[in-house]
Motif scaffolding. Structure first.
Motif, short mmCIF file in Angstrom:
data_model
loop_
_atom_site.label_atom_id
_atom_site.label_comp_id
_atom_site.label_asym_id
_atom_site.label_seq_id
_atom_site.Cartn_x
_atom_site.Cartn_y
_atom_site.Cartn_z
N ASN A 151 20.50 -21.01 -4.16
CA ASN A 151 19.14 -21.26 -4.39
C ASN A 151 18.25 -20.04 -4.01
N TYR A 152 17.45 -19.62 -5.09
CA TYR A 152 16.76 -18.41 -5.07
C TYR A 152 15.27 -19.02 -5.54
N LYS A 153 14.43 -19.46 -4.16
CA LYS A 153 13.24 -20.03 -4.30
C LYS A 153 12.14 -18.63 -4.17
N LYS A 154 12.64 -17.72 -3.18
CA LYS A 154 11.54 -16.71 -2.90
C LYS A 154 12.45 -15.47 -3.15
N ILE A 155 12.02 -14.44 -3.85
CA ILE A 155 12.54 -13.17 -4.26
C ILE A 155 11.71 -12.37 -3.81
N GLY A 156 12.24 -11.07 -2.76
CA GLY A 156 11.58 -10.14 -2.26
C GLY A 156 11.37 -9.02 -3.40
N ALA A 183 9.47 -17.92 -6.45
CA ALA A 183 8.07 -17.30 -6.08
C ALA A 183 8.60 -15.97 -5.99
N LEU A 184 7.86 -14.92 -6.29
CA LEU A 184 7.81 -13.34 -6.04
C LEU A 184 7.02 -12.87 -5.05
N CYS A 185 7.64 -12.18 -3.89
CA CYS A 185 6.86 -11.71 -2.94
C CYS A 185 7.02 -10.17 -3.05
N PHE A 186 6.11 -9.50 -3.55
CA PHE A 186 6.01 -8.32 -3.68
C PHE A 186 5.59 -7.11 -2.43
N LEU A 187 6.63 -6.26 -2.14
CA LEU A 187 6.69 -5.90 -0.95
C LEU A 187 6.51 -4.22 -1.20
N ASN A 188 5.40 -3.68 -0.45
CA ASN A 188 5.06 -2.45 -0.47
C ASN A 188 5.04 -1.69 0.67
N LYS A 203 -1.36 -3.59 -9.01
CA LYS A 203 -1.20 -4.97 -8.45
C LYS A 203 -1.63 -5.98 -9.63
N VAL A 204 -2.78 -5.59 -9.89
CA VAL A 204 -3.49 -6.62 -11.06
C VAL A 204 -2.44 -6.65 -12.15
N GLY A 205 -1.99 -5.73 -12.70
CA GLY A 205 -0.99 -5.50 -14.02
C GLY A 205 0.23 -6.14 -13.71
N ILE A 206 0.90 -6.21 -12.42
CA ILE A 206 2.09 -6.82 -11.98
C ILE A 206 1.61 -8.44 -12.15
N SER A 207 0.56 -8.83 -11.63
CA SER A 207 0.18 -10.05 -11.40
C SER A 207 0.09 -10.87 -12.79
N ALA A 208 -0.43 -10.17 -13.65
CA ALA A 208 -0.50 -10.24 -15.21
C ALA A 208 0.95 -10.53 -15.80
N TYR A 209 1.72 -9.66 -15.51
CA TYR A 209 2.81 -9.66 -16.12
C TYR A 209 3.54 -10.95 -15.61
N PHE A 210 3.46 -11.36 -14.42
CA PHE A 210 4.42 -12.47 -13.85
C PHE A 210 3.24 -13.70 -13.59
N ASN A 211 2.37 -13.93 -14.66
CA ASN A 211 1.22 -14.71 -14.42
C ASN A 211 1.74 -16.28 -14.60
N ASP A 212 2.99 -16.54 -14.86
CA ASP A 212 3.62 -17.90 -14.76
C ASP A 212 4.38 -18.11 -13.60
N LEU A 213 4.40 -17.22 -12.82
CA LEU A 213 5.32 -17.36 -11.63
C LEU A 213 4.41 -17.32 -10.46
N GLN A 215 3.21 -15.83 -7.05
CA GLN A 215 3.39 -14.54 -6.46
C GLN A 215 2.47 -14.33 -4.96
N SER A 216 2.80 -13.41 -4.26
CA SER A 216 2.23 -12.95 -3.14
C SER A 216 2.39 -11.45 -2.86
N PHE A 217 1.63 -10.87 -2.47
CA PHE A 217 1.56 -9.12 -2.09
C PHE A 217 1.40 -8.96 -0.77
N HIS A 218 2.44 -7.93 -0.21
CA HIS A 218 2.51 -7.96 0.93
C HIS A 218 2.63 -6.38 1.14
N THR A 219 1.75 -5.88 2.07
CA THR A 219 1.75 -4.20 2.49
C THR A 219 2.12 -3.91 3.74
N TYR A 220 3.32 -3.05 3.99
CA TYR A 220 3.31 -2.79 5.43
C TYR A 220 3.09 -1.23 5.61
N THR A 221 2.22 -1.10 6.71
CA THR A 221 1.71 0.19 6.95
C THR A 221 2.48 0.61 8.25
#
Length: 280
Positions: A151-156, A183-188, A203-213, A215-221
């Protein structure tokens, strides 16, 4: 992209059988065929050695007969109905065999297993699976030993925005995510707080490419080692899989600096998918 031919290295270990089960799940969803590849490496004896063929050939014949029996048993005891499965046997170094088989059968995905426990030498030098990640020109999916959950409901998706400018290279990831409605969780990860908003266009370009899925974006400092941060993110976000883009390092770079992707493959208890970054 549609997965048409999936290559599975098979040594009949528990982790290889886990990889085969994952490949079957993908094949049933996509109509792909599966090529099971068994490799042995008996060095060729010098041509001048008397009776070389009489020594090697019986060994190879006995080995191939045993392999055929194991393949028959594997297919009989697995839910493989409706999936076209071929078998390839090589007497060659593993990576030469995988490369040849990839070209001959036009494979577009390698699904390989990795053991749940590794000794210090494997952690230092890597395993067959991590070597495939490093060398393969096609996507590689590494399946942990004993994995039962498909079951691959959330992919980092671990991406360094500073080195990324072409979302289309993530096409295999998009195809996989669409199959499982993931769902795709983008990790930076960055230690530069002042650059938090520099990569908004990426991030806007990535979001547009995966526009039918989803998405969430997560940045770790964070200044901790990347594998430590990603392993924590997998747990905190309850991810089912991680995707990474291995970098194209020179031989010297590989000796000096350990691969972050290799480190993750050896530590994770979730599947890892990789696609090499494009060479410049």
């Amino acid at each position: 992209m549609n997965f048409k031919n999936i290559l599975v290295p098979m040594d009949f270990s528990k982790c290889a059988k886990s990889a085969f089960k994952m490949a079957l799940t993908l094949a049933k969803r996509t109509g792909a065929s599966i090529d099971l590849v068994s490799v042995t490496h008996i060095p060729h004896l010098h041509a001048e050695m008397v009776g070389a063929a009489s020594i090697v050939n019986p060994i190879l014949n006995d080995y191939h007969n045993l392999i055929d029996e194991q393949f028959d048993e594997l297919i009989k005891t697995t839910e493989s109905e409706g999936v076209k499965i071929s078998i390839s046997k090589y007497n060659a170094p593993l990576h030469d065999a995988i490369y040849s088989c990839t070209l001959q059968n036009e494979s577009d995905l390698i699904v390989t297993g990795t053991k749940s426990q590794h000794d210090w030498l494997v952690n230092l030098l890597g395993s067959n699976s991590t070597d495939m990640i490093e060398r393969s020109k096609i996507p590689v999916m590494v399946i942990p030993e004993g994995l039962e959950n498909n079951n691959y409901k959330k992919i980092g998706v671990a991406i360094d925005y500073a080195d990324f400018d072409d979302p289309s290279m993530l096409e295999p990831l998009r195809a996989f995510a669409e199959l499982f409605e993931s769902a795709l969780c983008f990790l930076n990860v960055t230690t530069k707080h002042h650059k938090l908003f520099v990569y908004d266009d990426i991030k806007v370009g990535i979001s547009a490419y995966f526009n039918d899925l989803k998405q969430s974006f997560h940045t770790y400092t964070d200044s901790r080692p990347l594998p430590e941060i990603l392993l924590e993110a997998i747990k905190d976000l309850d991810l089912d899989m991680l995707f990474m883009l291995p970098k194209n390092h020179t031989t010297l770079q590989r000796l000096i600096k350990p691969s972050q992707t290799k480190s993750m493959a050896l530590q994770m208890d979730k599947p890892l998918m990789t696609i090499h970054e494009k060479k410049t």
